[in-house]
Design a protein around this motif. Sequence first.
Motif, short mmCIF file in Angstrom:
data_model
loop_
_atom_site.label_atom_id
_atom_site.label_comp_id
_atom_site.label_asym_id
_atom_site.label_seq_id
_atom_site.Cartn_x
_atom_site.Cartn_y
_atom_site.Cartn_z
N PHE B 243 1.02 -1.35 -0.20
CA PHE B 243 -0.05 0.18 0.06
C PHE B 243 1.08 1.23 -0.15
O PHE B 243 2.35 1.13 0.52
N LEU B 244 0.38 2.25 -0.52
CA LEU B 244 1.08 3.50 -0.55
C LEU B 244 1.74 3.97 0.97
O LEU B 244 2.87 4.27 1.00
N ILE B 245 0.94 3.65 1.83
CA ILE B 245 1.44 3.96 3.38
C ILE B 245 2.55 3.34 3.52
O ILE B 245 3.43 3.67 4.56
N ASP B 246 2.87 2.17 3.00
CA ASP B 246 4.01 1.43 3.40
C ASP B 246 5.47 2.04 2.97
O ASP B 246 6.42 1.99 3.83
N TYR B 247 5.24 2.83 2.16
CA TYR B 247 6.55 3.67 1.69
C TYR B 247 6.61 4.60 2.65
O TYR B 247 7.80 5.52 2.48
N PHE B 248 5.86 5.17 3.54
CA PHE B 248 6.04 6.11 4.61
C PHE B 248 6.59 5.47 5.97
O PHE B 248 6.78 6.33 6.66
N HIS B 249 6.69 4.24 5.84
CA HIS B 249 7.20 3.49 7.13
C HIS B 249 8.38 2.91 6.79
O HIS B 249 8.69 2.57 5.54
N THR B 250 9.40 2.80 7.97
CA THR B 250 10.70 2.11 7.82
C THR B 250 10.69 1.12 8.81
O THR B 250 9.71 1.21 9.96
N VAL B 251 11.50 0.09 8.79
CA VAL B 251 11.60 -0.81 9.94
C VAL B 251 12.03 -0.03 11.11
O VAL B 251 11.68 -0.60 12.19
N ASP B 252 12.79 0.96 11.08
CA ASP B 252 13.12 1.57 12.28
C ASP B 252 12.17 2.11 12.94
O ASP B 252 12.17 2.38 14.19
N ASP B 253 11.14 2.41 12.34
CA ASP B 253 9.81 2.75 13.25
C ASP B 253 9.42 1.87 14.20
O ASP B 253 8.79 2.45 15.18
N TYR B 254 9.66 0.60 14.18
CA TYR B 254 9.33 -0.27 15.31
C TYR B 254 10.25 -0.39 16.13
O TYR B 254 10.09 -1.26 17.02
N TYR B 255 11.35 0.00 15.91
CA TYR B 255 12.56 -0.05 17.15
C TYR B 255 12.82 1.30 17.88
O TYR B 255 13.82 1.38 18.46
N GLN B 256 12.11 2.17 17.48
CA GLN B 256 11.94 3.75 18.36
C GLN B 256 10.66 3.88 18.95
O GLN B 256 9.77 3.53 18.94
N LYS B 257 10.82 4.94 19.92
CA LYS B 257 9.81 5.36 20.63
C LYS B 257 8.52 5.88 19.57
O LYS B 257 8.68 6.57 18.69
N PRO B 258 7.11 5.34 19.62
CA PRO B 258 6.27 5.85 18.77
C PRO B 258 5.90 7.28 18.79
O PRO B 258 5.78 7.70 17.61
N ILE B 259 6.27 7.96 19.81
CA ILE B 259 6.05 9.44 19.68
C ILE B 259 6.83 10.18 18.69
O ILE B 259 6.45 10.94 17.88
N ASN B 260 8.02 9.68 18.58
CA ASN B 260 9.09 10.37 17.67
C ASN B 260 8.93 9.82 16.44
O ASN B 260 9.01 10.60 15.34
N ILE B 372 15.51 16.79 -2.61
CA ILE B 372 16.04 16.35 -1.26
C ILE B 372 14.73 15.48 -0.66
O ILE B 372 14.82 14.26 -0.07
N SER B 373 13.75 16.21 -0.55
CA SER B 373 12.38 15.72 -0.29
C SER B 373 12.15 14.39 -0.61
O SER B 373 11.73 13.65 -0.16
N GLY B 374 12.39 14.32 -1.98
CA GLY B 374 12.06 12.96 -2.89
C GLY B 374 13.00 11.80 -2.23
O GLY B 374 12.60 10.77 -2.35
N LEU B 375 14.26 12.26 -1.99
CA LEU B 375 15.10 11.29 -1.35
C LEU B 375 14.88 10.75 0.00
O LEU B 375 15.69 10.11 0.44
N VAL B 376 14.04 11.25 0.63
CA VAL B 376 13.43 10.85 2.03
C VAL B 376 13.33 9.34 1.97
O VAL B 376 13.51 8.62 2.74
N PHE B 377 12.68 8.85 0.69
CA PHE B 377 12.41 7.62 0.53
C PHE B 377 13.36 6.66 0.21
O PHE B 377 13.76 6.99 -1.03
N PRO B 378 13.33 5.36 0.68
CA PRO B 378 14.56 4.58 0.23
C PRO B 378 14.12 3.66 -1.09
O PRO B 378 14.92 3.29 -1.66
N SER B 379 12.74 3.82 -1.43
CA SER B 379 12.56 2.94 -2.54
C SER B 379 12.64 3.96 -3.68
O SER B 379 12.06 4.87 -4.10
N ILE B 380 13.59 3.17 -4.80
CA ILE B 380 14.15 3.98 -5.82
C ILE B 380 12.69 4.05 -6.81
O ILE B 380 12.59 4.94 -7.63
N GLU B 381 11.71 3.17 -6.68
CA GLU B 381 10.51 3.13 -7.57
C GLU B 381 9.63 4.20 -7.20
O GLU B 381 9.02 5.07 -8.19
N LEU B 382 9.27 4.68 -5.88
CA LEU B 382 8.71 5.50 -5.42
C LEU B 382 9.37 6.86 -5.96
O LEU B 382 8.76 8.04 -6.12
N VAL B 383 10.60 7.09 -5.73
CA VAL B 383 11.20 8.33 -5.99
C VAL B 383 11.08 8.62 -7.51
O VAL B 383 11.06 9.69 -7.85
#
Lengths: 170, 467
Positions: B243-260, B372-383
């Motif tokens: 889903f589109l929202i998956d590209y806004f998530h990284t695995v790091d999201d699950y290893y850090q504080k949810p509020i951050n 630079i905003s576009g390069l926030v996403f690691p997926s080259i396809e989304l970029v």
Amino acid sequence: MKKLLILPFITIFLTGCIKYQELNNMAIITTIGIDKSENTYEITLKETIPKKAENKVAYEYKYYKGKGESIEEALQDASDNASKDIYLRQVQNIMVTNPQFLKKVPSYLKNSIVLFRVKNLDKILRINSNYKYLNNLAKDKTITLKQYKKNNKKKIPYIKVYKQELLIKN
Amino acid sequence: MENYVKKLEKKFKLNGDYIFKKIKIGRKTVYLVFNEVLTSSDYVNDFILKRLTKVKAKDLANLMNILPDANMKEIKKEEAIDYMHKGYIIIFTQNIIAIEAKASLDRGVSAIESELSIKGPKDAFSENFNTNLGLIRRRIKSANLIAEREEVGKSTKTSIGILYMSDIVNGDLLQQVKNKLKTIDIDGIMDATYLRENLEAHRTFFPTISSTERPDKVSMALLEGKIAIIVDMSPYVLIMPTFLIDYFHTVDDYYQKPINISFIRIIRLLAFLMAIFTPAFYLAVTTHNFDLIPLDLLLSLKAQRESVPFPALIEAMIMSISFEVLRESDIRMSSTTGSAVSILGGLILGDAAVSAGIISPIMIIVIAISAISGLVFPSIELVSAIRWWRFIMMILATMAGMWGILLGTVILFIHLYLLKSLGKPYLYPFLPFNKLEQKDAIIKVNNRGEKYRNPLLSANRKRGHYR
């Protein structure tokens, strides 16, 4: 679906309500001077031309004149005389020799325009001063077009030239 | 048997890497056929040849029990070539035996290169199928993790593995993936991305299947009910549906504080919008909607553009394309020359272009913010998708100003709304709206708060209990 997409395209592109203008080909008018001789309105448009100087922007000015039986006609005439597209949506000051002329000012001009009364319009307009300087000079005496439309008995500040300096009087 | 070996020898006579070894054991002859590049010479010498020479002629029929190897099988004559190419040694006696003796041709498990994270595991997939499968199995120690093997490619005969959790996965989705894989008719596949064409939605710039080099990401996806495909010789594993929202998530999201993480996700969303709309907005306000910016800024923009001889759109295109060229050369160059290219392109060329009056400084700022905003996403396809939509918005903004941007936004929204990934809506969980799923959409709640799985992906919605 395709038909649905074509409809907004046609609406936007064929209605003629959009006009492409390059910033470089546009004369940004910051001050309008309105005078009247006999039955003809005489309009002077003051264009502010920004020039890049070292780490700041310097201003130069250019003037366009127009005549007509109404203010709108005179504005149109001034626009026709200009080599660039005239942009009036961000006019900051209007200078009039007679406050009565303000009743005829076209409605598309912004209500926040600051008004001034003058005697020698041409001389004052050609003094190298930008709109910010004039507005600062007037300070608490400033009156906007909107305020004047509400109460036309309010006094419009008067500008005069004294030893090449502008002075504001009530 | 001898005739068949001779036939093989004739077939491969132009190749120097196919070894045909004849061994006499008593009166009987044994043929060893293998490819020396694909097999381990140590293994062949120490475990096969040494032991084979000690075997007596009467035991040859019982070879399966004498030679020790976990992966040893009796095969048919016509399977011999395929097994040889998989790194097996083929022993021709009364019957044909294939013994696995693969040489280690991969680079082993290395560190992540493209999807970096601050916390969490750092191991990445490699080109070895078994290593990749192992990295996932080490994380999910469950009998419900199924890895169905198939072969794709007429010439390459590449092994692919369809991975899923049998107790979580949606059966219809799985069948859909299998059916689509069956339709693949191709000579060879060199990477997992070759499969995308058959599995992905067409007529869109947006990626509807994601690929990753992170085993932890694949494991998370499998536990969510998604399907993963491992392809031999590819360090990337495909995850579907996406889903589109998956590209806004990284695995790091699950290893850090949810509020951050919630804050970072909002930043990513803003970055997505800025990447698409910043140049378009600039073009709209400098060619149509001058009223939207204060007079001081308008005069400043005019001062900057006074020496630029091109229309705003051409100027923006020159800058955007120059940036893409720089980025492309930076990717292809080695890291040592890459930094020189960056300095030359970014600093020297940029400064010189402004001094020469070809580009205005504000345009460099606008394009840089967008890029630079576009390069926030690691997926080259989304970029890439962002890049296309940026260009579309720029053209529409030049044609019709803010109305053009509005029209482009409506088209983009309708396009995303109609887009499906394996039949599932791409804008989920926003459209259709799912309140429970909002806990891990933009705002992230504690991992303990996510008690249910995505209903589109799994009928078995309740997650395991946390203690």
